[in-house]
Design an enzyme around this catalytic site. Structure first.
Site, short mmCIF file in Angstrom:
data_model
loop_
_atom_site.label_atom_id
_atom_site.label_comp_id
_atom_site.label_asym_id
_atom_site.label_seq_id
_atom_site.Cartn_x
_atom_site.Cartn_y
_atom_site.Cartn_z
N LYS A 122 0.84 -1.21 0.00
CA LYS A 122 0.00 0.00 0.00
C LYS A 122 0.87 1.25 0.00
O LYS A 122 0.62 2.22 -0.71
CB LYS A 122 -0.95 -0.03 1.21
CG LYS A 122 -2.04 -1.09 1.06
CD LYS A 122 -2.82 -1.40 2.33
CE LYS A 122 -3.76 -2.59 2.08
NZ LYS A 122 -4.56 -3.00 3.24
N GLN B 190 -4.45 -1.71 9.55
CA GLN B 190 -4.44 -3.05 8.95
C GLN B 190 -5.09 -4.05 9.91
O GLN B 190 -4.77 -4.08 11.10
CB GLN B 190 -3.00 -3.45 8.60
CG GLN B 190 -2.88 -4.72 7.79
CD GLN B 190 -3.51 -4.63 6.39
OE1 GLN B 190 -3.58 -3.56 5.80
NE2 GLN B 190 -3.97 -5.75 5.88
N ASP C 98 -10.76 2.94 4.21
CA ASP C 98 -11.11 1.52 4.13
C ASP C 98 -12.63 1.32 4.12
O ASP C 98 -13.11 0.25 3.80
CB ASP C 98 -10.56 0.78 5.37
CG ASP C 98 -9.41 -0.15 5.03
OD1 ASP C 98 -9.34 -0.61 3.88
OD2 ASP C 98 -8.59 -0.40 5.94
#
Ligand code: GUN
Length: 292
Positions: A54, A98, A121
């Site tokens: 990422k 994450q 997200d």
């Protein structure tokens, strides 16, 4: 092979090129680079690999990134303190924690804390709630389901009126994918470990999203002829012919399914690259929203 291959690598590159162009334009106009903060807790090798990818994507697209790697034993309070400071920071447009977090941490509380304008997200309860409600729009759509639906659209698969089966009901993929498909007027069935006659249900699917995390579980004779198959699974399978001793395969038995399906995504090179492409798209959007 009868199925048309949906090339996620190529489509992801096209999305990334569009984002890179928009980022360059913004920078020329004098705006700060869209910047993503990644938060990794602990030492899971898979999570570290995803976070690195990422960050690398941010650099390749001319975006900024800041990385926080925290020890596995960090307290809830310390983690929340970091999230609050990232929420306040003018230099950070998107925040990505994450998952999964170590089990002593309260994931729900952490995700709830991320400012909705920075929730790239799309996992905050507000974003998911909006996704679930008619006539409401989330600020951000979770990246993997967003990428999966984008692949269907790019392949020209008709979603409206289709029977869609989603295999798996995870917060990250299955459930938001089902909500997105409902929003696009598909008739959606969500299957899970307790579904009766799974092959029979999957056989009804014009569109199948497989996100169950079980190596090659979906067999060729489960697939309706001509169906569009999106394989979200990334599983390692022992393979003595590889130097590493394994290869990556999906939740669908590709060799069997490709003889029956109308469209199919490969693993690797299908949904995988789309997750990061959509995260980059969401981070650009976050910067645009915060400018307003
Ligand atoms: N873990 C597995 N997939 C994802 C994802 O898309 N986002 C985050 N934050 N964690 C994940």
């Amino acid at each position: 092979m009868t199925a048309q291959l949906i090339d996620g690598k190529l489509i992801a590159q096209q999305v990334r090129a569009g984002v890179a162009e928009a980022v360059a334009r913004r920078v020329l106009e004098g705006f700060a680079k869209p910047t993503l903060a990644t938060v990794l807790v602990g030492d899971r090798v898979d999570s570290a690999t995803y976070v690195n990818a990422k960050q690398k994507a941010c650099a390749e697209l001319g975006m900024g990134s800041v990385s926080y790697h925290l020890p596995a034993e960090i307290s809830q309070e310390e983690l929340e303190k970091l999230i609050k400071s990232l929420n306040r920071s003018k230099k950070v447009h998107g925040i990505l924690v994450q998952l999964p977090l170590p089990s002593h941490l309260n994931e729900e509380r952490v995700l709830q804390l991320i400012s909705i304008e920075k929730d790239v997200d799309g996992f905050s309860p507000i974003n998911i709630g909006r996704l679930a409600q008619k006539g409401r729009e989330p600020l951000f759509v979770p990246c993997t389901p967003f990428g999966s639906i984008y692949l269907l659209e790019q392949a020209g698969v008709k979603i409206e009126g289709a029977n869609a089966v989603v295999l798996g009901r995870s917060n990250i993929v299955g459930m938001p994918a089902a909500l997105l498909l409902i929003g696009k007027n598909a008739t959606v069935t969500v299957c899970h470990s307790r579904t009766k006659d799974l092959p029979g249900v999957v056989r009804q699917a014009d569109i199948l999203i497989a996100a169950i995390g079980k190596t090659e579980m979906v067999r060729g004779d489960w697939i309706k002829p001509g169906a569009a198959v999106i394989d979200v699974g990334i599983n390692s399978k022992p393979d003595a012919s590889k130097k590493s001793g394994y290869r990556l395969v999906g939740d669908v038995n590709f060799d069997e399914a490709k003889e029956v399906a109308g469209f199919i995504t490969p693993v690797p090179g299908g949904v995988g690259p789309m997750t990061i492409a959509m995260l980059m798209k969401n981070t650009l959007r976050a910067a645009e929203l915060q400018q307003k």
